[in-house]
Design a protein around this motif. Structure first.
Motif, PDB file in Angstrom:
ATOM      1  N   SER A   1     -35.673 -81.157  -9.678  1.00  0.00           N
ATOM      2  CA  SER A   1     -35.479 -81.001  -8.236  1.00  0.00           C
ATOM      3  C   SER A   1     -34.962 -79.625  -7.868  1.00  0.00           C
ATOM      4  O   SER A   1     -35.111 -79.175  -6.736  1.00  0.00           O
ATOM      5  CB  SER A   1     -34.490 -82.058  -7.732  1.00  0.00           C
ATOM      6  OG  SER A   1     -33.237 -81.898  -8.374  1.00  0.00           O
ATOM      7  N   LEU A   2     -34.297 -78.942  -8.844  1.00  0.00           N
ATOM      8  CA  LEU A   2     -33.669 -77.639  -8.591  1.00  0.00           C
ATOM      9  C   LEU A   2     -32.786 -77.725  -7.352  1.00  0.00           C
ATOM     10  O   LEU A   2     -32.800 -76.852  -6.476  1.00  0.00           O
ATOM     11  CB  LEU A   2     -34.726 -76.544  -8.415  1.00  0.00           C
ATOM     12  CG  LEU A   2     -35.547 -76.217  -9.680  1.00  0.00           C
ATOM     13  CD1 LEU A   2     -36.585 -75.154  -9.363  1.00  0.00           C
ATOM     14  CD2 LEU A   2     -34.630 -75.761 -10.813  1.00  0.00           C
ATOM     15  N   SER A   3     -32.029 -78.810  -7.300  1.00  0.00           N
ATOM     16  CA  SER A   3     -31.170 -79.006  -6.130  1.00  0.00           C
ATOM     17  C   SER A   3     -29.850 -79.642  -6.529  1.00  0.00           C
ATOM     18  O   SER A   3     -29.708 -80.217  -7.610  1.00  0.00           O
ATOM     19  CB  SER A   3     -31.868 -79.877  -5.084  1.00  0.00           C
ATOM     20  OG  SER A   3     -32.124 -81.167  -5.612  1.00  0.00           O
ATOM     21  N   VAL A   4     -28.884 -79.500  -5.627  1.00  0.00           N
ATOM     22  CA  VAL A   4     -27.570 -80.125  -5.750  1.00  0.00           C
ATOM     23  C   VAL A   4     -27.330 -80.887  -4.455  1.00  0.00           C
ATOM     24  O   VAL A   4     -27.584 -80.367  -3.360  1.00  0.00           O
ATOM     25  CB  VAL A   4     -26.473 -79.065  -5.978  1.00  0.00           C
ATOM     26  CG1 VAL A   4     -25.086 -79.708  -5.920  1.00  0.00           C
ATOM     27  CG2 VAL A   4     -26.683 -78.359  -7.304  1.00  0.00           C
ATOM     28  N   ARG A   5     -26.867 -82.113  -4.554  1.00  0.00           N
ATOM     29  CA  ARG A   5     -26.620 -82.922  -3.355  1.00  0.00           C
ATOM     30  C   ARG A   5     -25.147 -82.822  -2.968  1.00  0.00           C
ATOM     31  O   ARG A   5     -24.270 -82.922  -3.811  1.00  0.00           O
ATOM     32  CB  ARG A   5     -26.980 -84.387  -3.614  1.00  0.00           C
ATOM     33  CG  ARG A   5     -26.794 -85.276  -2.371  1.00  0.00           C
ATOM     34  CD  ARG A   5     -27.033 -86.739  -2.715  1.00  0.00           C
ATOM     35  NE  ARG A   5     -28.415 -86.943  -3.116  1.00  0.00           N
ATOM     36  CZ  ARG A   5     -29.422 -87.158  -2.259  1.00  0.00           C
ATOM     37  NH1 ARG A   5     -29.183 -87.187  -0.964  1.00  0.00           N
ATOM     38  NH2 ARG A   5     -30.640 -87.346  -2.712  1.00  0.00           N
ATOM     39  N   ILE A   6     -24.913 -82.629  -1.682  1.00  0.00           N
ATOM     40  CA  ILE A   6     -23.538 -82.613  -1.181  1.00  0.00           C
ATOM     41  C   ILE A   6     -23.390 -83.728  -0.160  1.00  0.00           C
ATOM     42  O   ILE A   6     -24.237 -83.895   0.734  1.00  0.00           O
ATOM     43  CB  ILE A   6     -23.167 -81.229  -0.591  1.00  0.00           C
ATOM     44  CG1 ILE A   6     -21.679 -81.178  -0.266  1.00  0.00           C
ATOM     45  CG2 ILE A   6     -24.023 -80.868   0.608  1.00  0.00           C
ATOM     46  CD1 ILE A   6     -21.156 -79.767  -0.069  1.00  0.00           C
ATOM     47  N   MET A   7     -22.345 -84.510  -0.292  1.00  0.00           N
ATOM     48  CA  MET A   7     -22.155 -85.712   0.531  1.00  0.00           C
ATOM     49  C   MET A   7     -20.765 -85.708   1.139  1.00  0.00           C
ATOM     50  O   MET A   7     -19.830 -85.122   0.586  1.00  0.00           O
ATOM     51  CB  MET A   7     -22.311 -86.976  -0.327  1.00  0.00           C
ATOM     52  CG  MET A   7     -23.624 -87.073  -1.081  1.00  0.00           C
ATOM     53  SD  MET A   7     -23.678 -88.551  -2.147  1.00  0.00           S
ATOM     54  CE  MET A   7     -22.426 -88.122  -3.360  1.00  0.00           C
ATOM     55  N   GLY A   8     -20.632 -86.402   2.250  1.00  0.00           N
ATOM     56  CA  GLY A   8     -19.316 -86.601   2.842  1.00  0.00           C
ATOM     57  C   GLY A   8     -19.046 -85.719   4.028  1.00  0.00           C
ATOM     58  O   GLY A   8     -19.937 -85.405   4.830  1.00  0.00           O
ATOM     59  N   ARG A   9     -17.811 -85.239   4.120  1.00  0.00           N
ATOM     60  CA  ARG A   9     -17.313 -84.570   5.323  1.00  0.00           C
ATOM     61  C   ARG A   9     -17.609 -83.067   5.313  1.00  0.00           C
ATOM     62  O   ARG A   9     -16.725 -82.227   5.176  1.00  0.00           O
ATOM     63  CB  ARG A   9     -15.817 -84.819   5.462  1.00  0.00           C
ATOM     64  CG  ARG A   9     -15.461 -86.285   5.544  1.00  0.00           C
ATOM     65  CD  ARG A   9     -16.097 -86.937   6.747  1.00  0.00           C
ATOM     66  NE  ARG A   9     -16.013 -88.403   6.678  1.00  0.00           N
ATOM     67  CZ  ARG A   9     -16.378 -89.200   7.665  1.00  0.00           C
ATOM     68  NH1 ARG A   9     -16.851 -88.684   8.781  1.00  0.00           N
ATOM     69  NH2 ARG A   9     -16.285 -90.498   7.532  1.00  0.00           N
ATOM     70  N   VAL A  10     -18.913 -82.741   5.417  1.00  0.00           N
ATOM     71  CA  VAL A  10     -19.355 -81.363   5.632  1.00  0.00           C
ATOM     72  C   VAL A  10     -20.272 -81.375   6.856  1.00  0.00           C
ATOM     73  O   VAL A  10     -20.764 -82.421   7.271  1.00  0.00           O
ATOM     74  CB  VAL A  10     -20.098 -80.803   4.397  1.00  0.00           C
ATOM     75  CG1 VAL A  10     -19.155 -80.611   3.227  1.00  0.00           C
ATOM     76  CG2 VAL A  10     -21.270 -81.701   4.003  1.00  0.00           C
ATOM     77  N   LEU A  11     -20.506 -80.195   7.416  1.00  0.00           N
ATOM     78  CA  LEU A  11     -21.302 -80.137   8.647  1.00  0.00           C
ATOM     79  C   LEU A  11     -22.761 -80.494   8.421  1.00  0.00           C
ATOM     80  O   LEU A  11     -23.401 -81.113   9.269  1.00  0.00           O
ATOM     81  CB  LEU A  11     -21.186 -78.732   9.265  1.00  0.00           C
ATOM     82  CG  LEU A  11     -19.808 -78.377   9.834  1.00  0.00           C
ATOM     83  CD1 LEU A  11     -19.793 -76.937  10.323  1.00  0.00           C
ATOM     84  CD2 LEU A  11     -19.430 -79.329  10.964  1.00  0.00           C
ATOM     85  N   LYS A  12     -23.328 -80.098   7.250  1.00  0.00           N
ATOM     86  CA  LYS A  12     -24.746 -80.354   6.967  1.00  0.00           C
ATOM     87  C   LYS A  12     -24.915 -80.960   5.573  1.00  0.00           C
ATOM     88  O   LYS A  12     -25.308 -80.274   4.630  1.00  0.00           O
ATOM     89  CB  LYS A  12     -25.541 -79.051   7.093  1.00  0.00           C
ATOM     90  CG  LYS A  12     -25.560 -78.469   8.497  1.00  0.00           C
ATOM     91  CD  LYS A  12     -26.424 -77.228   8.588  1.00  0.00           C
ATOM     92  CE  LYS A  12     -25.775 -76.051   7.862  1.00  0.00           C
ATOM     93  NZ  LYS A  12     -26.546 -74.797   8.004  1.00  0.00           N
ATOM     94  N   PRO A  13     -24.576 -82.243   5.427  1.00  0.00           N
ATOM     95  CA  PRO A  13     -24.733 -82.884   4.112  1.00  0.00           C
ATOM     96  C   PRO A  13     -26.210 -83.026   3.740  1.00  0.00           C
ATOM     97  O   PRO A  13     -27.082 -83.085   4.609  1.00  0.00           O
ATOM     98  CB  PRO A  13     -24.082 -84.256   4.312  1.00  0.00           C
ATOM     99  CG  PRO A  13     -24.178 -84.516   5.780  1.00  0.00           C
ATOM    100  CD  PRO A  13     -24.076 -83.177   6.450  1.00  0.00           C
ATOM    101  N   GLY A  14     -26.485 -83.078   2.447  1.00  0.00           N
ATOM    102  CA  GLY A  14     -27.851 -83.244   1.980  1.00  0.00           C
ATOM    103  C   GLY A  14     -28.127 -82.435   0.731  1.00  0.00           C
ATOM    104  O   GLY A  14     -27.206 -82.069  -0.010  1.00  0.00           O
ATOM    105  N   LEU A  15     -29.411 -82.174   0.454  1.00  0.00           N
ATOM    106  CA  LEU A  15     -29.819 -81.426  -0.729  1.00  0.00           C
ATOM    107  C   LEU A  15     -29.742 -79.933  -0.474  1.00  0.00           C
ATOM    108  O   LEU A  15     -30.179 -79.441   0.569  1.00  0.00           O
ATOM    109  CB  LEU A  15     -31.246 -81.817  -1.132  1.00  0.00           C
ATOM    110  CG  LEU A  15     -31.451 -83.239  -1.654  1.00  0.00           C
ATOM    111  CD1 LEU A  15     -32.933 -83.498  -1.881  1.00  0.00           C
ATOM    112  CD2 LEU A  15     -30.672 -83.475  -2.937  1.00  0.00           C
TER     113      LEU A  15
END
Length: 536
Positions: free
Chosen positions: A433-447
């Motif tokens: 995927s060459l990606s990192v997922r960010i979740m939770g209390r951020v302005l733009k969560p996602g890949l």
């Protein structure tokens, strides 16, 4: 006083109204259910073909009766055709000849009587007799049927068809001990044996005046039971005269893994307060039902047929995703390894992401965790910090995940990390995927696009930064390869497939804090006073 009396009258009226409405609803429901049953029975009556037969009539068994139509053919020197209907008295009135009594005789006997009588009168003429139309007759159906009553059937209808016309059996109706009263004699019908074993004698044809009675089904005592290696284990109604082999056949026969040398019958003794266990010569009974070991069953007998342990045990695993030949593969449990199966599947494709590859083992979800059950019933406030963490981890949908470092095993050749497979293991190889997922209390969560060497701060900035409710001190990295939850540090390198979790900051209940501080200070003051008094 008058107010109290009026109030009582109003309450009494209200209760009577509620009860009346409930009775109306119940009556309306029962009426709708009865109407549905009647409509189903009427539809069955309309759709069935009265002339349809389930087999060719056997002249030696078919009993002729009032309403049957016989056709007599004369050919040769004298040609004619006569259609005669047997009278209610059981006679055949043949033109230019007279009356022949055919009461309670078979079709074969009726034909012979007619041929013998006409043969003496008509010389040099060939005569044949055939049954050209079946008679209709009336039978009564009573007991545990939905629509008891008297029904019109034909002489080739069976008991099951009369019951169907009567709306079928009720929930409590017996399938195996249906009584048929015929000419003062009682015979039994067993619709379950007819349906499962094709026993025609268990579902006989109807005759004039038959009375069909369906008794209630036994539910607790007076049953027979069969368990283990049979197709349809469970409880069955007891039928007098039934043998061990009969019950096995009723239960669909034995399964392929049945142990023919390990079967037993548990029976109550004559006093009925204890039971005895008898060995069953199962193999001999199945080969020859006349074997002495094929005993007659008694009410409440139980048969147990054991299975051969691990008979034809099949072990297989599933490989999904980026291998040349994904699918199901047979393995030898605890012997075949992960590397062997990947080789059978043709190896990885160029787009395979070993860093994100996973393997799951089934079975753990079926193990009951009593501690988890206890904690689920508690509110969050009743749980300690350790219990909350335990509940969070046990609620993880990836509980069955096997800890394997695919990169070390396949790219770096660390064969010591190879895993022996078990039945129903599942191997998933995703695309890179060459990606990192960010979740939770951020302005733009996602890949987010993966960047080699980038730290947590980089990915937080790429996601628009933290929200006001974010708990900076609780940020965690979830490793894609192992599922491990780690605290960010310079030693933790973020890799492809990793996830960054930014939890919500817990609201501080200042009132609770104030109460706790006040309670602490009060206890401290009390302790000071006690110590001061002791020292004085």
């Amino acid at each position: 006083m008058k107010f109290n009396i009026s109030l009582k009258i109003i309450i009494l009226w209200f209760l009577m109204a509620v009860s009346s409405f409930a009775q109306v609803d119940e009556t309306e429901f029962e009426g709708q259910q009865d109407a549905r049953i009647r409509e189903q029975a009427a539809e069955y009556s309309r759709s069935r073909d009265i002339g349809a037969q389930d087999r060719i009539i056997d002249p030696e068994r078919y009993i002729v009766g009032p309403g049957d139509e016989l056709t007599i053919f004369f050919y040769g020197g004298y040609t004619r055709e006569n259609r005669i209907i047997i009278t209610p008295e059981g006679s055949a009135l043949i033109p230019e000849f007279g009356e022949i009594n055919l009461g309670q005789v078979t079709l074969k006997e009726a034909k012979q009587k007619i041929l013998d009588a006409l043969g003496r009168r008509y010389r040099n003429v060939e005569i044949s007799v055939t049954l050209s139309k079946l008679r209709k007759l009336k039978v009564s159906v009573d007991g545990e049927v939905n629509l008891p009553g008297i029904y019109t059937v034909t002489s080739m209808d069976r008991i099951s068809e009369a019951i169907q016309l009567a709306g079928g059996l009720t929930e409590d109706g017996s399938e195996r001990n249906i009584r048929v009263i015929r000419n003062g004699q009682v015979m039994l019908a067993d619709l379950l044996s007819f349906a499962r074993g094709g026993d025609n004698d268990a579902n006989p044809y109807l005759l004039e005046g038959d009375k069909v009675f369906v008794p209630p089904r036994r539910t607790k005592v007076g049953l027979v039971e069969i368990y283990g290696a049979v197709q349809l284990p469970g409880e069955y109604e007891y039928v007098s005269g039934e043998t061990i082999n009969d019950l096995i056949m009723l239960a669909g026969g034995i399964t392929l893994d049945a142990n023919l040398n390990s079967a037993s019958l548990v029976r109550f003794d004559e006093a009925g307060d204890s039971s005895i266990t008898l060995n069953i010569p199962l193999e001999a009974i199945l080969e020859d039902p006349g074997n002495p070991g094929n005993m007659l069953l008694m009410p409440d007998d139980r048969i147990f047929i054991r299975s051969i342990p691990d008979y034809h045990r099949k072990a297989q695993v599933t490989i999904e995703g980026e291998v040349l030949y994904p699918g199901v593969y047979a393995v030898k449990e605890d012997t075949t390894t992960l590397t062997e199966v990947i080789a059978w599947a043709g190896g990885f494709t160029e787009e395979a992401s070993l860093a994100e590859a996973r393997m799951f083992r089934s079975g753990y979800e079926a193990i009951r965790d009593t501690e988890l059950d206890r904690q689920i019933k508690l509110s969050v406030d009743q749980l300690s910090e350790i219990e909350r963490e335990y509940l969070l981890l046990k609620s993880d949908p990836q509980q069955g995940r096997v800890s394997i470092d695919f990169v070390e095993l396949f790219s770096n050749g660390a064969r010591g990390l190879d895993v022996r497979l078990k039945d129903k293991d599942s191997i998933i190889i995703p695309k890179t995927s060459l990606s990192v997922r960010i979740m939770g209390r951020v302005l733009k969560p996602g890949l987010l696009t993966y960047k080699s060497g980038a730290d947590v701060k980089y990915y937080l900035n790429q996601a628009g930064g933290l929200t006001k409710s974010a708990d900076k001190g609780k940020i965690r990295i979830i490793k894609g390869a192992s599922g491990a939850i780690l605290k960010p540090s310079s030693r933790v390198q973020i890799e492809v497939g990793d996830e960054i979790l930014v939890p919500e900051k817990k609201d501080v209940n200042w009132w609770e804090v104030t109460k706790d501080v006040g309670l602490f200070l009060a206890n401290l003051a009390t302790l000071y006073i006690v110590i001061d008094q002791i020292l004085e």
